[in-house]
Design a protein around this motif. Sequence first.
Motif, mmCIF file in Angstrom:
data_model
loop_
_atom_site.group_PDB
_atom_site.id
_atom_site.type_symbol
_atom_site.label_atom_id
_atom_site.label_comp_id
_atom_site.label_asym_id
_atom_site.label_seq_id
_atom_site.Cartn_x
_atom_site.Cartn_y
_atom_site.Cartn_z
ATOM 1 N N ALA A 146 17.696 11.470 1.860
ATOM 2 C CA ALA A 146 16.256 11.602 2.112
ATOM 3 C C ALA A 146 15.448 11.343 0.839
ATOM 4 O O ALA A 146 14.436 10.634 0.876
ATOM 5 N N ALA A 147 15.891 11.898 -0.281
ATOM 6 C CA ALA A 147 15.166 11.703 -1.542
ATOM 7 C C ALA A 147 15.137 10.225 -1.943
ATOM 8 O O ALA A 147 14.143 9.745 -2.478
ATOM 9 N N GLN A 148 16.220 9.526 -1.674
ATOM 10 C CA GLN A 148 16.292 8.110 -2.038
ATOM 11 C C GLN A 148 15.530 7.211 -1.069
ATOM 12 O O GLN A 148 14.918 6.229 -1.493
ATOM 13 N N LEU A 149 15.571 7.530 0.235
ATOM 14 C CA LEU A 149 15.160 6.551 1.249
ATOM 15 C C LEU A 149 13.938 6.892 2.086
ATOM 16 O O LEU A 149 13.278 5.972 2.586
ATOM 17 N N GLN A 150 13.634 8.167 2.287
ATOM 18 C CA GLN A 150 12.545 8.528 3.196
ATOM 19 C C GLN A 150 11.242 7.847 2.796
ATOM 20 O O GLN A 150 10.764 8.005 1.673
ATOM 21 N N LYS B 182 10.576 1.282 1.378
ATOM 22 C CA LYS B 182 10.945 -0.047 1.820
ATOM 23 C C LYS B 182 12.276 -0.356 1.142
ATOM 24 O O LYS B 182 12.401 -0.216 -0.069
ATOM 25 N N VAL B 183 13.265 -0.737 1.946
ATOM 26 C CA VAL B 183 14.616 -0.926 1.442
ATOM 27 C C VAL B 183 15.105 -2.345 1.704
ATOM 28 O O VAL B 183 14.608 -3.036 2.593
ATOM 29 N N LYS B 184 16.078 -2.748 0.905
ATOM 30 C CA LYS B 184 16.771 -4.013 1.123
ATOM 31 C C LYS B 184 18.035 -3.710 1.914
ATOM 32 O O LYS B 184 18.709 -2.709 1.653
ATOM 33 N N LEU B 185 18.337 -4.582 2.855
ATOM 34 C CA LEU B 185 19.491 -4.391 3.718
ATOM 35 C C LEU B 185 20.456 -5.550 3.571
ATOM 36 O O LEU B 185 20.032 -6.699 3.459
ATOM 37 N N GLY C 229 15.094 -0.201 -4.748
ATOM 38 C CA GLY C 229 14.984 -0.538 -6.164
ATOM 39 C C GLY C 229 16.286 -1.174 -6.602
ATOM 40 O O GLY C 229 16.721 -2.169 -6.034
ATOM 41 N N THR C 230 16.939 -0.559 -7.583
ATOM 42 C CA THR C 230 18.234 -1.064 -8.043
ATOM 43 C C THR C 230 19.388 -0.161 -7.609
ATOM 44 O O THR C 230 20.523 -0.364 -8.023
ATOM 45 N N ALA D 175 26.983 3.197 -2.276
ATOM 46 C CA ALA D 175 27.897 3.439 -3.390
ATOM 47 C C ALA D 175 27.598 4.767 -4.072
ATOM 48 O O ALA D 175 28.522 5.522 -4.401
ATOM 49 N N GLU D 176 26.334 5.076 -4.279
ATOM 50 C CA GLU D 176 25.969 6.317 -4.975
ATOM 51 C C GLU D 176 26.418 7.552 -4.216
ATOM 52 O O GLU D 176 26.834 8.538 -4.826
#
Length: 159
Positions: free
Chosen positions: A73-77, A80-83, A104-105, A110-111
Motif C-alpha cells: 500500500a505504501a508503495q502503490l496506493q 501511476k505504475v509501470k507494468l 519510480g525505480t 522483487a522488493e
Amino acid sequence: MKSVWPVLLLAGLSACEPESKCGPSTGTVVNVVDGDTVDLDDGTRLRLLLVDAPEITLGHDDCYGHEAAAFTAAQLQGQKVKLAYDDAECTDKYGRTLAYITVGTVDVNAELVKRGLACRLYIPPAGDARQDEFETYESEARTDRTGMWGACTSIPCSQ
C-alpha cells in the motif's frame, strides 16, 4: 530521396497499441487488496508475478501478512505504475492479471521478496525468465532472517 512519412506514421500507430497481449504498460493503483494483489483504475485486478505474500483476506491472518500489505500500500496506493508481463501466461487460475509492477525505480515484486515480506511463487510458465532471480532473493532473505523469516514461527507461503 525517400519520404520518412510512412515510417513516422507507423511509429505513431505502434505507440497507441499495448506493449503486451496481457495488458497496458501503465496504470494507476486504486486499491491494495493484500501484499500481492492490487486493483487498477481500469478495473483490472493484478497479482504480482513470482510473489506470494502471507494472507490477510478471507478470514486469514497469517504472520507478516499485514506488514506485506502495508508495504504494498505504501508503495502503490494511488500511484501511476509501470507494468510488465510474462506473455507465456497472462492470468492466474482466479482470473487476475499477472504482472511485474514498478513505481519510480522500485521493482515492487522483487522488493517484497528481498525484504522478507513474501515468498517466491513460481508456477510455470509464468515468470520463467526471472524465477531464478527471485529464488536467490528468497534464499538471501531466509539466510539473513529478514522480515518474516526472522519473525514468524511458521511461514505459511513457504514451500
